[in-house]
Motif scaffolding. Structure first.
Motif, mmCIF file in Angstrom:
data_model
loop_
_atom_site.group_PDB
_atom_site.id
_atom_site.type_symbol
_atom_site.label_atom_id
_atom_site.label_comp_id
_atom_site.label_asym_id
_atom_site.label_seq_id
_atom_site.Cartn_x
_atom_site.Cartn_y
_atom_site.Cartn_z
ATOM 1 N N TYR A 388 0.852 -1.192 0.000
ATOM 2 C CA TYR A 388 0.000 0.000 0.000
ATOM 3 C C TYR A 388 0.885 1.239 0.000
ATOM 4 O O TYR A 388 1.744 1.409 0.867
ATOM 5 N N LEU A 389 0.680 2.093 -1.002
ATOM 6 C CA LEU A 389 1.509 3.279 -1.191
ATOM 7 C C LEU A 389 0.750 4.533 -0.761
ATOM 8 O O LEU A 389 -0.409 4.721 -1.130
ATOM 9 N N TYR A 390 1.419 5.384 0.006
ATOM 10 C CA TYR A 390 0.796 6.649 0.420
ATOM 11 C C TYR A 390 1.861 7.727 0.492
ATOM 12 O O TYR A 390 3.058 7.443 0.594
ATOM 13 N N ASP A 394 1.612 12.161 8.781
ATOM 14 C CA ASP A 394 1.275 11.415 9.995
ATOM 15 C C ASP A 394 -0.130 10.831 9.903
ATOM 16 O O ASP A 394 -0.374 9.682 10.282
ATOM 17 N N ALA A 395 -1.072 11.642 9.403
ATOM 18 C CA ALA A 395 -2.454 11.169 9.317
ATOM 19 C C ALA A 395 -2.581 10.018 8.321
ATOM 20 O O ALA A 395 -3.245 9.016 8.595
ATOM 21 N N HIS A 396 -1.948 10.155 7.157
ATOM 22 C CA HIS A 396 -2.008 9.079 6.164
ATOM 23 C C HIS A 396 -1.373 7.807 6.720
ATOM 24 O O HIS A 396 -1.849 6.699 6.458
ATOM 25 N N TRP A 422 5.698 13.689 -1.834
ATOM 26 C CA TRP A 422 4.510 14.008 -2.633
ATOM 27 C C TRP A 422 4.720 13.889 -4.136
ATOM 28 O O TRP A 422 3.974 13.193 -4.819
ATOM 29 N N LYS A 423 5.734 14.560 -4.676
ATOM 30 C CA LYS A 423 5.898 14.549 -6.132
ATOM 31 C C LYS A 423 6.248 13.165 -6.648
ATOM 32 O O LYS A 423 5.770 12.738 -7.707
ATOM 33 N N VAL A 424 7.086 12.438 -5.915
ATOM 34 C CA VAL A 424 7.448 11.076 -6.314
ATOM 35 C C VAL A 424 6.216 10.179 -6.261
ATOM 36 O O VAL A 424 5.965 9.357 -7.158
ATOM 37 N N PHE A 425 5.425 10.358 -5.197
ATOM 38 C CA PHE A 425 4.182 9.602 -5.047
ATOM 39 C C PHE A 425 3.244 9.844 -6.230
ATOM 40 O O PHE A 425 2.697 8.896 -6.811
ATOM 41 N N GLU A 435 0.530 -1.051 -6.202
ATOM 42 C CA GLU A 435 -0.457 -2.132 -6.139
ATOM 43 C C GLU A 435 -1.782 -1.593 -5.589
ATOM 44 O O GLU A 435 -2.806 -1.661 -6.240
ATOM 45 N N MET A 436 -1.731 -1.024 -4.392
ATOM 46 C CA MET A 436 -2.847 -0.235 -3.878
ATOM 47 C C MET A 436 -2.257 1.096 -3.438
ATOM 48 O O MET A 436 -1.138 1.146 -2.936
ATOM 49 N N ALA A 437 -2.988 2.177 -3.657
ATOM 50 C CA ALA A 437 -2.463 3.499 -3.300
ATOM 51 C C ALA A 437 -3.536 4.362 -2.656
ATOM 52 O O ALA A 437 -4.734 4.202 -2.920
ATOM 53 N N ARG A 438 -3.081 5.262 -1.829
ATOM 54 C CA ARG A 438 -3.979 6.260 -1.267
ATOM 55 C C ARG A 438 -4.477 7.171 -2.383
ATOM 56 O O ARG A 438 -3.729 7.562 -3.276
#
Length: 540
Positions: A388-390, A394-396, A422-425, A435-438
């Motif tokens: 799981y990618l986010y 802290d909240a995420h 952020w930008k890489v995400f 695979e799964m992402a926020r």
């Protein structure tokens, strides 16, 4: 051809031109001597280019630096920007905007209709590859789709400037909410001469030419940026804040410490701390409904996990999430458990009945286990494991940890958590390197299509590459329908059945805002704010 007027009303326009809609000070207001507003953001901005910016915080800055046809007031209503009014042809296919004659760029050049033509053509130009090119398609501008696909030149985009103060847009089909869409940054004007002179570096301080209430005077990537009043702005005399400083602080707790110390005047509330902060700072802690959703997206493209191609696996993972635990025990900021993709706060949207929303969590958990077993995973079957990618927050992170524990305890799933800057995400999620992402989406305008169009096949932000012909058909029909609710209801029911994404919660804006800062648009569910509407009062 006769035209029917969709003026924002002569009286309203006259009042606004008089300056009442900038920082509208109540009689007797005692202003602070220093009109500098300092606030915190989590990550570096994606861009200051209106046709390139793709993040919410970046859009907030762009609204200060540039001004489009219309702005929003504190309640989210349309008010004049560069355009004073518009008319619509009888067939609802042609919009004609009348531009004010006193709008100027920061270098003193007049803002003209040609600047909008240039910007809108630029937004659909394949060579720019704007992450929001698809938005221009959603606006139903004639030839936009063909241009983006490289089938027609940008000059075929059906926008024109008959004269400097008239901007005309031709649509391919009627779009009832078209006017609402022009408050979005992608539609803001751009200075052709500055872009041609400086190329990709045109948005740097010293190079940038903008037409909003502020100009960019400093930018240290990942640290700070400063914008100061644009003396050429048509309503500069009614702007109160002289300077806006943005500090990038990647840790929520550190940001709150700096808020307490008076170093920043606005920051996000760390997850779970709203109740305590509301008690400690009753005049400064806010939890407001916001037009945003939070979800998990499955990579359903060819590069995605085989398990996620089975709808039963997707349904099981969704049903086993206890959304009430996430909003009530983890976040504690007035968020709303989500079982539909579109938030209930969306104008004109009635939340439809979807089967799993009415179940108890115990029933959902029982069905989730059965579905996973039927798919051949879990106890007695193949182990279910995925990453799981986010983006770093802290909240995420807390949401990710709690969700992964639920999946582990209820389904036996092994979930690897991975966070990225952020930008890489954004790059990896957009390239299906996950695979799964926020996922999260804040409405670009207040209508359900701003959410549901996201999951259509051609959407530029359909990162999981979900594709359903019926969804595409329904959303296309909705663009010209006078009764969209049945269409949106069917789309939401399809999404609940096929579960390409897992709706987790609908946002509440959880912020700390110093009580010396006035004018914040607390009633605007889009939370589109403009520094020109803010002001600081003197302390007691």
């Amino acid at each position: 051809m006769t035209r029917k007027s969709i003026l924002l009303s002569a009286l309203l326009s006259t009042t606004l031109v008089a300056g009442a809609y900038a920082a509208d000070l109540p009689a007797g207001t005692d202003l602070a001597a220093d009109q500098t507003f300092t606030y915190r953001v989590l990550d570096e901005f994606s861009s200051f280019d209106p046709q390139v910016v793709e993040d919410v915080e970046g859009a907030n800055v762009v609204r200060d630096l540039f001004e489009g046809l219309y702005n929003q007031d504190a309640d989210g209503n349309l008010v004049p920007g560069v355009a004073l009014s518009h008319t619509v042809s009888d067939d609802n296919m042609t919009y004609t905007f009348t531009l004010r004659d006193n709008a100027k760029w920061s270098d003193g050049k007049p803002v003209t209709a040609g600047d909008f033509v240039y910007a809108w053509q630029r937004a659909v130009a394949p060579e720019l590859a704007s992450p929001y090119a698809w938005y221009m398609e959603l606006m139903s501008i004639e030839n936009a789709s063909a241009i983006i696909a490289g089938e027609k030149p940008i000059t075929d985009l059906a926008v024109e400037a008959p004269d400097d103060h008239t901007f005309v847009v031709h649509l391919s089909q009627p779009l009832p909410y078209f006017a609402k869409m022009v408050t979005h940054g992608t539609t803001f004007p751009s200075p052709k001469w500055a872009i041609e002179a400086h190329g990709s570096e045109w948005t740097r301080p010293g190079n940038i030419v903008s037409n909003g209430a502020y100009v960019l005077t400093e930018h240290v990537p990942k640290e700070r940026s400063v914008r100061e009043r644009n003396t050429m702005y048509w309503d500069n005399e009614h702007t109160v804040l002289d300077k806006v400083v943005t500090l990038v602080i990647g840790d929520d707790a550190q940001a709150l410490t700096r808020y307490r110390a008076g170093e920043v005047e606005k920051t996000d509330i760390p997850a779970g701390q709203y109740p305590a902060l509301a008690e400690e700072f009753p005049e400064e802690a806010y939890a407001l409904p916001r037009l945003c959703n939070y979800y998990f997206t499955f990579n359903m493209s060819d590069t995605g996990p085989e398990a996620f191609k089975d709808v039963r696996v997707r349904q099981a993972l969704s049903m086993s999430i206890d959304r009430n635990v996430i909003v009530d025990q983890v976040l504690q900021g007035g968020q709303f458990p989500a079982y539909t993709f579109t938030p209930a706060a969306t104008a004109g949207f009635e939340v439809p009945d979807v089967a799993y929303a009415g179940m108890t969590q115990a029933d959902r958990d029982k069905i989730a286990k059965e579905l996973l077993a039927e798919a051949g995973y879990g106890e007695g079957g193949e182990p279910l494991s995925f990453t799981y990618l986010y983006n770093t927050s802290d909240a995420h992170q807390q949401v990710a940890i709690v969700a992964s524990q639920m999946w582990k305890q209820k389904l036996g799933a092994e979930v690897t958590l991975e966070n990225q800057e952020w930008k890489v995400f954004l790059e990896n999620r957009g390239a299906q390197n996950f695979e799964m992402a926020r996922g999260a989406w804040c409405g670009d305008y207040n209508e359900a299509s701003t959410f549901l169009d996201l999951l259509t096949s051609p959407s530029g932000y359909n990162d999981g590459k979900y594709s359903n012909a019926r969804v595409d058909e329904l959303m296309t029909t909705a663009k010209s329908s006078q009764d969209t609710q049945p269409l949106y209801t069917e789309v939401e029911q399809i999404l609940a059945d096929e579960m390409p994404v897992v709706p987790v919660y609908h946002y509440s804006t959880n912020i700390m805002l110093k009580d010396s800062v006035e004018g914040w648009p607390i009633n605007n569910v889009e939370q589109n704010w403009y520094s020109k509407d803010l002001y600081k009062v003197a302390g007691e």
